[in-house]
Motif scaffolding. Structure first.
Motif, short mmCIF file in Angstrom:
data_model
loop_
_atom_site.label_atom_id
_atom_site.label_comp_id
_atom_site.label_asym_id
_atom_site.label_seq_id
_atom_site.Cartn_x
_atom_site.Cartn_y
_atom_site.Cartn_z
N GLU A 103 0.81 -1.23 0.00
CA GLU A 103 0.00 0.00 0.00
C GLU A 103 0.84 1.27 0.00
O GLU A 103 0.30 2.37 -0.15
N LEU A 104 2.15 1.17 0.13
CA LEU A 104 2.99 2.36 0.02
C LEU A 104 2.88 2.98 -1.37
O LEU A 104 3.19 4.16 -1.56
N ALA A 105 2.41 2.20 -2.34
CA ALA A 105 2.18 2.73 -3.69
C ALA A 105 1.18 3.88 -3.69
O ALA A 105 1.16 4.71 -4.61
N GLN A 106 0.36 3.96 -2.64
CA GLN A 106 -0.60 5.07 -2.54
C GLN A 106 0.09 6.42 -2.40
O GLN A 106 -0.52 7.46 -2.66
N ASP A 118 -7.26 -4.40 8.62
CA ASP A 118 -7.53 -5.31 9.74
C ASP A 118 -6.26 -5.88 10.37
O ASP A 118 -6.33 -6.72 11.26
N VAL A 119 -5.08 -5.43 9.91
CA VAL A 119 -3.82 -5.85 10.52
C VAL A 119 -3.02 -4.59 10.82
O VAL A 119 -2.77 -3.78 9.92
N ASP A 120 -2.63 -4.41 12.07
CA ASP A 120 -1.92 -3.20 12.48
C ASP A 120 -0.43 -3.36 12.23
O ASP A 120 0.34 -3.73 13.11
N VAL A 121 -0.03 -3.09 10.99
CA VAL A 121 1.38 -3.21 10.61
C VAL A 121 1.76 -1.98 9.81
O VAL A 121 0.96 -1.47 9.01
N PRO A 122 2.95 -1.41 10.02
CA PRO A 122 3.34 -0.21 9.27
C PRO A 122 3.36 -0.45 7.76
O PRO A 122 3.61 -1.57 7.30
N MET A 123 3.10 0.61 6.99
CA MET A 123 3.22 0.53 5.53
C MET A 123 4.66 0.23 5.12
O MET A 123 4.89 -0.36 4.05
N ALA A 124 5.61 0.67 5.91
CA ALA A 124 7.02 0.40 5.66
C ALA A 124 7.74 0.44 6.99
O ALA A 124 7.35 1.16 7.91
N ARG A 402 -3.22 -5.56 1.26
CA ARG A 402 -2.22 -6.63 1.15
C ARG A 402 -1.14 -6.50 2.22
O ARG A 402 -0.42 -7.44 2.49
N ASN A 403 -1.00 -5.31 2.80
CA ASN A 403 0.01 -5.05 3.83
C ASN A 403 1.42 -5.33 3.29
O ASN A 403 1.80 -4.75 2.29
N THR A 404 2.16 -6.22 3.91
CA THR A 404 3.53 -6.48 3.45
C THR A 404 3.56 -7.26 2.14
O THR A 404 4.52 -7.14 1.36
N MET A 430 2.02 -11.37 13.37
CA MET A 430 1.65 -10.22 14.19
C MET A 430 0.86 -10.72 15.39
O MET A 430 -0.17 -11.39 15.23
N GLN A 431 1.35 -10.37 16.58
CA GLN A 431 0.77 -10.86 17.81
C GLN A 431 0.76 -12.39 17.76
O GLN A 431 1.79 -13.01 17.58
N ASP A 432 -0.42 -13.02 17.84
CA ASP A 432 -0.47 -14.49 17.82
C ASP A 432 -1.02 -15.02 16.50
O ASP A 432 -1.48 -16.15 16.42
N THR A 433 -0.98 -14.23 15.43
CA THR A 433 -1.55 -14.65 14.15
C THR A 433 -0.48 -14.62 13.07
O THR A 433 0.35 -13.70 13.03
N VAL A 434 -0.52 -15.61 12.20
CA VAL A 434 0.38 -15.65 11.05
C VAL A 434 -0.46 -15.52 9.78
O VAL A 434 -1.51 -16.15 9.65
N TYR A 435 0.01 -14.66 8.85
CA TYR A 435 -0.69 -14.41 7.59
C TYR A 435 0.19 -14.83 6.42
O TYR A 435 1.41 -14.66 6.44
#
Length: 471
Positions: A103-106, A118-124, A402-404, A430-435
Motif C-alpha cells: 500500500e505504500l504505492a498510494q 484489519d492488521v496493524d502493521v506499518p506501511m514500511a 495486502r500489507n507487506t 503479528m501478535q499471535d496470528t500468522v498471515y
C-alpha cells in the motif's frame, strides 16, 4: 571520514550468529538458503539499529518524528544523512534493512484506499544499521562491521564503533557460554503446539468470481492482466516466529530468505523473486510469471517443466511484465541502456517451477537507487498491466489491504547499493496470528478454476510448514 572497525571470524555459518541475536529487538537477517551462483555469495545480519524509518497512514517517520516530505523522498533524505567509506567486504556493510508494504504505492499514485485495515502493521519499516555481520560464503569468513555512524563527530564515531563492536562480541561470548551449559538450545527448537486451523479469505467460488471479474475488464479493453490473491491465516498457538524461520530455512530454500524483526511481530521470507538490485548504478530486475508444481518423480518433474516452458499463456504473462518493467526502468535509466538478457528462463524451486526473465539498465545521472525503487514499485509481476489500472481493480476485488505482501524487502546501503526482493512466499507474524498470501496472474486465456488451483499450489509447501511446524 573514519574507516569502520572490523572483526573477522573464520566461519560463514549463519545459524550460530543468528541464534545469538535473534531475541534482540531489531535484528534483521537476509540470506540465500538456496545455493545458487550469483545469489548465495553473501548473507547479512543487522543488529541493534541506531535509527528507524517507518510509514503509517502515508506519513514517513524518522525515529518516530514525522517527516515533511512524502515517504520515498523522506527515505532518500534519511539515507542521505550518512556517508560511508567503501570497502571490499561485500555489497552491503551498513545501511537500511527492512520492508516496504504494497500500500505504500498510494504515496506514488492516486489509488483507492481500504478504509478499514484489519492488521496493524506499518506501511514500511526499515532499521538503520551501523553494526552488520557480513557472511562471505565464497571465502567462508564472516566480518562484523561496526562504523559508529550514529555519532556525528569523527573522533566520537570511531570510539562508538569500537564500543558497539565490543558489545556485539560480548553477546556472542555469552551465547557461546550458554551453549556449553545447555547445548540443546542451539538446535532448531520445537514447541508442544501446532498452529491453529488455516483459514482463507476466499473459498474456491469467491476466488473464481474474482478471476472472472478481472476477465470482464480484460474483454472490455481495460487491462491486459492483473494479479489477484487470497489471504491465509492461522493462530500461531505460541509457536515462536524465530523457530518458524529456522524450520523454513531448512525446508524451503529460496534465493531471498530472511527474518525481519518489526514492531509487534516479524516478517519471515522465502522469496524466489528479485524486485530490484542496484550495484554501482547498474539496475537489474528478475520478474517471475509462469508457475507449475514440481513432479513426484524425476520423469514427471521434467514433463511438467517442459509443459511450463512451452505454454503460450505463461510466456505471454511473462513478456507483458517484461515490457512493463522495461518501461519502469526507462523512467530513471540512460536512454538505450535498458536490455533483456534473459527471457522466460526455467528456474526450479522446492515446490514449484517458474519462468523468470531479466531486465537490466544503467541509472541515469541525477537519480538515486531510491528513485529507481520508486519508479518500479510495486513490481509489475504482482500487479499486472497497465500497472495503475490493475492496482485499482486489485483493491476492488480483494477488498482488504495486502500489507507487506507484494511489497519488497531487503537492504539499501549507505553507499547506494541495493537489493530488494518481492515479498511473496512470506509469513507475516503479528501478535499471535500468522498471515500468508498466495495468488497469480489473470489473463484472457486464464481458466478460473485453474487459477484457483495455481494459487493453492503456491501456498501448499508453506501451509504444510505451518501445519507441521512442530512435527
Amino acid at each position: 571520514m573514519n574507516l569502520p572497525v572490523v572483526h573477522t571470524f573464520e566461519t560463514d555459518e549463519v545459524l550460530p550468529f543468528w541464534q545469538a541475536f535473534s531475541e534482540n529487538p531489531g535484528t534483521t537477517l537476509l540470506e540465500s538458503t538456496l545455493k545458487v551462483a550469483g545469489y548465495s555469495d553473501y548473507s547479512f545480519m543487522g543488529v541493534a539499529p541506531f535509527g528507524t524509518f517507518s510509514v503509517r497512514d502515508g506519513v514517513g517517520y524518522w525515529n518516530e518524528t514525522p517527516c515533511v516530505e512524502s515517504p520515498f523522498k523522506a527515505l532518500k533524505q534519511c539515507l542521505g544523512q550518512f556517508t560511508f567509506v567503501h570497502t571490499n567486504l561485500g555489497p552491503f556493510y551498513g545501511g537500511a534493512m527492512g520492508y516496504l508494504g504494497y500500500e505504500l504505492a498510494q504515496s506514488l499514485e492516486d489509488l483507492p484506499i481500504h478504509p478499514h485495515p484489519d492488521v496493524d502493521v506499518p506501511m514500511a519499516y526499515l532499521g538503520f544499521y551501523d553494526l552488520v555481520f557480513v557472511f562471505n560464503h565464497i571465502t567462508k569468513k564472516t566480518h562484523l562491521v561496526s562504523s559508529g555512524l550514529s555519532v556525528a563527530h569523527p573522533e566520537g564515531c570511531s570510539i562508538h564503533a569500537r564500543e558497539r563492536l565490543a558489545w556485539a562480541l560480548s553477546v556472542l561470548e555469552k551465547h557461546a557460554n550458554e551453549h556449553v551449559k545447555h547445548p540443546q538450545n542451539d538446535t532448531v527448537a520445537k514447541t508442544p503446539d501446532s498452529c491453529g486451523p488455516i483459514i482463507s479469505t476466499e473459498d474456491r467460488d469467491s476466488y473464481i468470481a474474482m478471476v472472472e471479474k478481472i476477465q470482464e475488464h480484460i474483454r472490455a479493453g481495460d487491462i491486459f492482466q492483473a494479479c489477484v490473491s487470497q489471504r491465509l491465516q492461522a493462530s500461531l498457538n505460541r509457536i515462536r516466529p524465530q523457530n518458524l524461520y529456522e524450520q523454513m530455512r531448512l525446508t524451503h530454500q529460496a534465493p531471498f530468505s530472511g527474518y525481519l524483526s518489526i514492531p509487534g511481530g516479524a516478517l519471515i521470507a522465502a522469496s524466489p523473486e528479485r524486485l530490484l538490485q542496484s550495484v554501482a548504478g547498474h539496475l537489474r530486475t528478475e520478474p517471475i510469471k509462469g508457475t507449475i508444481r514440481r513432479g513426484k518423480t524425476a520423469e514427471e518433474d521434467q514433463q511438467l517443466a517442459q509443459q511450463l516452458s512451452a505454454c503460450p499463456k505463461n510466456r505471454a504473462e511473462n513478456i507483458m511484465i517484461v515490457d512493463l518493467m522495461r518501461n519502469d526502468f526507462s523512467k530513471v535509466c540512460l536512454p538505450s541502456s535498458v536490455v533483456v538478457p534473459e527471457l522466460c528462463q526455467l528456474s526450479s524451486f522446492t515446490t514449484v517451477h517458474h519462468l523468470i526473465s531479466v531486465v537490466e539498465g544503467e541509472l541515469a545521472p541525477g537519480y538515486s537507487t531510491v528513485d529507481a525503487l520508486a519508479a518500479c514499485f510495486p513490481g509489475g509481476s504482482v500487479t499486472g498491466a497497465p500497472k495503475i489500472r490493475a492496482m485499482e481493480l486489485i483493491t476492488e476485488v480483494e477488498k482488504r489491504p495486502r500489507n507487506t505482501y507484494c511489497g519488497c524487502f531487503g537492504y539499501i546501503g549507505f553507499d547506494g547499493n541495493m537489493d530488494m526482493a518481492m515479498t511473496i512466499r512470506t509469513f507475516l507474524c503479528m501478535q499471535d496470528t500468522v498471515y500468508l498470501h498466495v495468488g497469480g496472474a489473470v489473463t484472457l486465456d486464464s481458466d478460473p478454476a485453474s487459477e484457483y488451483e495455481e494459487s493453492c499450489v503456491k501456498g501448499l509447501g508453506l501451509k504444510k510448514l505451518l501445519s507441521g511446524a512442530t512435527s
